[in-house]
Design a protein around this motif. Sequence first.
Motif, mmCIF file in Angstrom:
data_model
loop_
_atom_site.group_PDB
_atom_site.id
_atom_site.type_symbol
_atom_site.label_atom_id
_atom_site.label_comp_id
_atom_site.label_asym_id
_atom_site.label_seq_id
_atom_site.Cartn_x
_atom_site.Cartn_y
_atom_site.Cartn_z
ATOM 1 N N ILE A 171 0.845 -1.207 0.000
ATOM 2 C CA ILE A 171 0.000 0.000 0.000
ATOM 3 C C ILE A 171 0.871 1.245 0.000
ATOM 4 O O ILE A 171 0.623 2.208 -0.733
ATOM 5 N N VAL A 172 1.914 1.200 0.863
ATOM 6 C CA VAL A 172 2.810 2.360 0.914
ATOM 7 C C VAL A 172 3.433 2.587 -0.455
ATOM 8 O O VAL A 172 3.463 3.713 -0.975
ATOM 9 N N SER A 173 3.902 1.466 -1.047
ATOM 10 C CA SER A 173 4.499 1.601 -2.372
ATOM 11 C C SER A 173 3.471 2.059 -3.401
ATOM 12 O O SER A 173 3.739 2.946 -4.213
ATOM 13 N N SER A 174 2.265 1.436 -3.303
ATOM 14 C CA SER A 174 1.225 1.780 -4.279
ATOM 15 C C SER A 174 0.772 3.217 -4.112
ATOM 16 O O SER A 174 0.473 3.899 -5.101
ATOM 17 N N VAL A 175 0.728 3.649 -2.854
ATOM 18 C CA VAL A 175 0.313 5.038 -2.635
ATOM 19 C C VAL A 175 1.341 5.974 -3.256
ATOM 20 O O VAL A 175 0.986 6.992 -3.865
ATOM 21 N N GLY A 176 2.631 5.606 -3.115
ATOM 22 C CA GLY A 176 3.658 6.424 -3.776
ATOM 23 C C GLY A 176 3.455 6.420 -5.279
ATOM 24 O O GLY A 176 3.514 7.471 -5.939
#
Lengths: 181, 490
Positions: free
Chosen positions: B417-422
């Motif tokens: 999620i963190v990566s996807s949010v980035g």
Amino acid sequence: MSVPGDLVSKATALRDAFDASFALPRSQSAAEVVQLLAIRVGSHRYALRLGDLGGMIARPTIVPVPASAPGIIGIAGVHGDIVPAYLLSSLLGHTDDTDPPSWMALCRAPDVVGLCFSGLEGSLRPPRAALHRAAVGAQATAPPRPFVTEAVTTDAGVLPVIAVPVLIATIRQRAGAAREP
Amino acid sequence: MGRSWTFGQKMGAGFAAMVLLVLVTAGGAVVALRSVAESKDRVIDVDARNRILAGELRIAAEHKASALRGYLLLRDDENLGTFRSARAAFHEGLRALRAQPLDREGARLLDAIQQAEAAHQVECEAVVLSRQGPGTAESAGRQFQDRVLPLMVELRRHIESFGKNEEHELEQGARAATDAANNATMALVGLAMLALLVAAAAALALTRALTNQVGSAVQHIQSSSTELQTAASQQASGTREQSSAMSEITTTISELLATSRQIAESAQRVARIADDTAKAARAGELTVGKSGELIGAIKRQVDLIVTHMLDLGRKSQQIGGILEIVNELSEQTNILAINATIEAAGAGEAGRRFAVVADEIRKLADRVGGSTKEIRGLIEEIRASVNTTVMTTEGGTKAVDAGTRQFLDVAVVFKQIVSSVGTTTDASREIELSTKQQASAIEQVNIAIANVAQATRETEASAGQTLQTASQLTGLSKDLTRLIRPQADA
């Protein structure tokens, strides 16, 4: 870990009954009661007089032998003697007893004979007044019961009482007839 | 085969057939005229000339006789010369006749004439010699009368016969020439009739072929013009619909332009929200890690419970085994009590007290048997509960394992999620930029659509002109059909 209350009360009742059996007077004499043994032959319940029996053997070991006498299923060894074993259901004319015989009653006679049946339900000590003659032919559809001359009324119902001496005499008669050429 | 010929080929073939017929007719006429001319030439050149030469022979013979009479009367040289020249002229005529074509009768008569003239000449010479001598004119006249005149008559008769023969030949030649002329005339008339019939048949066939061909072509033109008219109508209708659709597209693109601007603004908000979401996801990741540790502790406790419960199950089984022994002992006690009762019953009154004790033992054995049944039921319940607890605990262990795995998955998901949010943030910025570029492109598309709408209107006008032209072409094809097939109009 505590014991449940009902078990404690049950143990107390057993102890009290046991103790009372020594404290209470002997209620009934042998002349007032009759000692019976409730048995099960297939789906039928019968009673045997203890006075007609010489002993009970559980799970008898029966060795099949070739014999032509009606009802005989083999021989069994009892206290060093060889006892002929008869199937009680066959002698009484019941064909629905398919269970293997679990009990064998030894009969007092000139010759000891074993009567095999499938179930032992317990001892009965009914008053002698509860013993009455069996209603032979009371029902037109009932099979003829030549070895039942009496019946006893219990809390579980009426039990026909097998006349063991008549039964033994019939066995001896049939065996004698089978031996004759 | 005629269907494969072109219009020009058929017309050329028709004209060629007509020219051929004219040539044949002309050739026949030439042959007939030449035959007639030859017949007439033969009549004129042979028979008429023979007739004339026969006349000249007669005249020469008459001149010769007349000159001889004159000489006999006058005994002058002039008549004698005339006599000689007349004979020369007579022979000249004979030679001319010999040069002419003669039939057998003519040749025979000409031989007879020549022989008669020779005989006549002999007698004439004799008379001339007689006159040149001392004789008188009277004796010469009598000699002439007796000897020359019969020969003269004979000569005249032959010449007359020759003339009649030639006249007969002349009449036959003239009749033959007339017959030849008549035959030539009949042949020419027949040939002309034949040529007329052939020309009529060719004209009829050509007319039919051309009518069919032109009619078929005109029908095709009419059908094509009708289809063209229909297509032009459909094109005009489609163009109108297209023009309407272009208007709708223009409106939609304007709305799309507004929407693109809204999307750009939304993309900016999404980027800001994605930043906040990334922070929350990192916090969630830490929380998930702590929860995973707690779940590990729970799993260890559950494993311990399962171990204890399994031990309890084994102990229950051992109690069941001991209970079976107790039950067996109670049954054996019961059997012994029954047998003791039987023995006591056999002992009569002496065994009555023992029978009572044995009966008490039997009752006690019955109670022990009933108690063992109750204990067996309780043990079965305990074992069932233990089994249920173990299964439930194992289910809990599995659930804890699944929860642990899910927490691990959740942790991974939080990282994702963190990566996807980035990525979402970057994508939102790209969307913002792309949407702005899209808005610019949409404006250009709007201009292009306006041009297309203008082209569509022009196409609509062109389709109207095409429809009008197709209608005129349909009318022309109908007029042409009426011209080549008047009955079709009826």
